[in-house]
Enzyme design. Structure first.
Site, PDB file in Angstrom:
ATOM      1  N   HIS A 221       0.822  -1.210   0.000  1.00 55.29           N
ATOM      2  CA  HIS A 221       0.000   0.000   0.000  1.00 55.29           C
ATOM      3  C   HIS A 221       0.861   1.267   0.000  1.00 55.29           C
ATOM      4  CE1 HIS A 221      -3.185   2.818   0.631  1.00 55.29           C
ATOM      5  NE2 HIS A 221      -2.622   3.264   1.744  1.00 55.29           N
ATOM      6  N   HIS A 230       2.200  12.168   0.890  1.00 54.37           N
ATOM      7  CA  HIS A 230       2.883  11.405   1.946  1.00 54.37           C
ATOM      8  C   HIS A 230       4.383  11.258   1.692  1.00 54.37           C
ATOM      9  CE1 HIS A 230      -1.001  10.426   3.630  1.00 54.37           C
ATOM     10  NE2 HIS A 230      -1.404   9.960   2.464  1.00 54.37           N
ATOM     11  N   HIS A 258      -2.636   9.745  -3.535  1.00 53.13           N
ATOM     12  CA  HIS A 258      -3.768   9.700  -4.460  1.00 53.13           C
ATOM     13  C   HIS A 258      -3.390  10.301  -5.803  1.00 53.13           C
ATOM     14  CE1 HIS A 258      -6.708   9.388  -0.805  1.00 53.13           C
ATOM     15  NE2 HIS A 258      -5.792   8.436  -0.852  1.00 53.13           N
TER      16      HIS A 258
END
Ligand SMILES: *[C@@H]1O[C@H](CO)[C@@H](O)[C@H](O)[C@H]1NC(C)=O
Length: 338
Positions: A221, A230, A258
């Site tokens: 992930h 991030h 994203h």
């Protein structure tokens, strides 16, 4: 569905008696050398090729363009005659599933990815948002009764004739989830943390080392490298990356940020591919990144497709309208040793 999921669910230990005996002796003499990762299998096409889609960070009951991305996945999936889909996690927002009977499973998965071409196995890992709910629920075989495509495990390997995909549970690597006060995480079955991570790394390392696959693709992930919100995940750079580098991994595929992005390396052949744009995107806070390795970055929605043969891998990034934004191809000589 081309292959039966039950047939695929074959553990390494499910072998003839001689092999079982051998593993038994082997296990008790050199325990650190046998990988305990669950091993699944998927058939390649008749021509020996494989094609698939990768999507991440999606489950929002169709909102934030999830439905539009899903329909384009259906169109491209049909064009490429895909064999399966990979989900890079954050499957259900905001806080995973409440339990195996949570209607969000059907509202965000079954009722959104409805195209014929997407009625294939979905090999799935958990993201940090999934850990905020009942993480164990997503692993529950009951969900396969609701939707037979669903195949979510914490860490596992998916073997095909031409490539092996190693799925890694990355959330427990990240320190801040253990200290932040604003959210709670479902750490059942991954505690104590140190032992869990040590075992996972050992199993992965053994599985990678034992593998003679032409292409080794690791899926998690969290990004190792990313210019998104991030950014790089230091814990993975420290603990996971050395194992990937030492074992000839070709690609590391992730979600979490994203966006869609492709970052290369200057110290190994590993390519870092982010496909975490299955619904909400457009964060607008892209970081400056080393231009020598940054190949492609797109802040908006979309997904990735991958076509593999024994000698070539081609990766395409598609936006919310299915348009190809970036294309990357790599070849490996048939005779090159791995
Ligand atoms: C959905 O996609 C359309 C078309 O690209 C875009 O104009 C719109 O802003 C997107 N909506 C969201 C919520 O991201």
């Amino acid at each position: 569905m081309a292959t039966s999921l039950a047939g695929n669910l074959k553990r390494v230990v499910g072998m003839p008696l001689v092999a079982v005996l051998f593993s038994f002796i082997f296990f008790f003499t050199i325990p650190s050398c046998v990988s305990q990762l669950t091993r699944l299998e998927h058939q390649v096409k008749d021509d020996g090729s494989l094609s698939l889609l990768v999507v991440g960070d999606w489950g929002r009951r169709g909102h934030f363009n999830q439905t539009i991305v899903a329909s384009q996945m259906g169109r491209i999936g049909k064009e490429l005659d895909i064999d399966f889909v990979i989900s890079t996690g954050d499957n259900f927002y905001d806080d995973g599933l409440k339990g195996p009977h949570d209607p969000a499973f059907e509202e965000s998965f079954t009722e959104v990815y409805t195209a014929n071409s997407l009625q294939k196995p979905w090999y799935t890992v958990l993201g940090n948002h999934d850990y905020r709910g009942d993480a164990v629920a997503q692993l529950d075989p009951f969900l396969r009764k609701v939707d037979s495509r669903w195949l979510c495990l914490r860490s596992f390997m998916l073997d095909t004739e031409i490539a092996t995909f190693f799925f890694v549970d990355t959330t427990p690597f990240v320190d801040k989830y253990y200290t932040e006060k604003s959210h709670t995480y479902d750490w059942r079955d991954v505690s104590p943390r140190r032992a869990y991570l040590a075992n996972l790394l050992k199993d992965l390392e053994n599985a990678l080392r034992e593998s003679s696959s032409r292409w080794k693709i690791v899926v998690g992930h969290h990004a190792i490298r990313s210019a998104g919100t991030h950014g790089d995940t230091e814990e993975l750079i420290q603990h996971l990356l050395p194992i990937l580098k030492a074992n000839d991994v070709d690609l590391y595929v992730n979600g979490h940020d994203h966006c869609l992005e492709h970052i290369s390396s200057h110290d190994s052949p590993i390519q870092y591919l982010t496909s975490g744009a299955g619904s909400k995107a457009w964060r607008g806070d892209t970081k400056k990144y080393d231009e020598r390795v940054m190949k492609f970055f797109y802040d908006g929605q979309g997904f990735m497709s991958m076509q593999l043969t024994s000698t070539n891998v081609e990766v395409l990034f598609h936006d919310v309208l299915g348009e190809v934004l970036h294309r990357w191809k790599v070849s490996k000589d048939l005779h090159s040793s791995i």
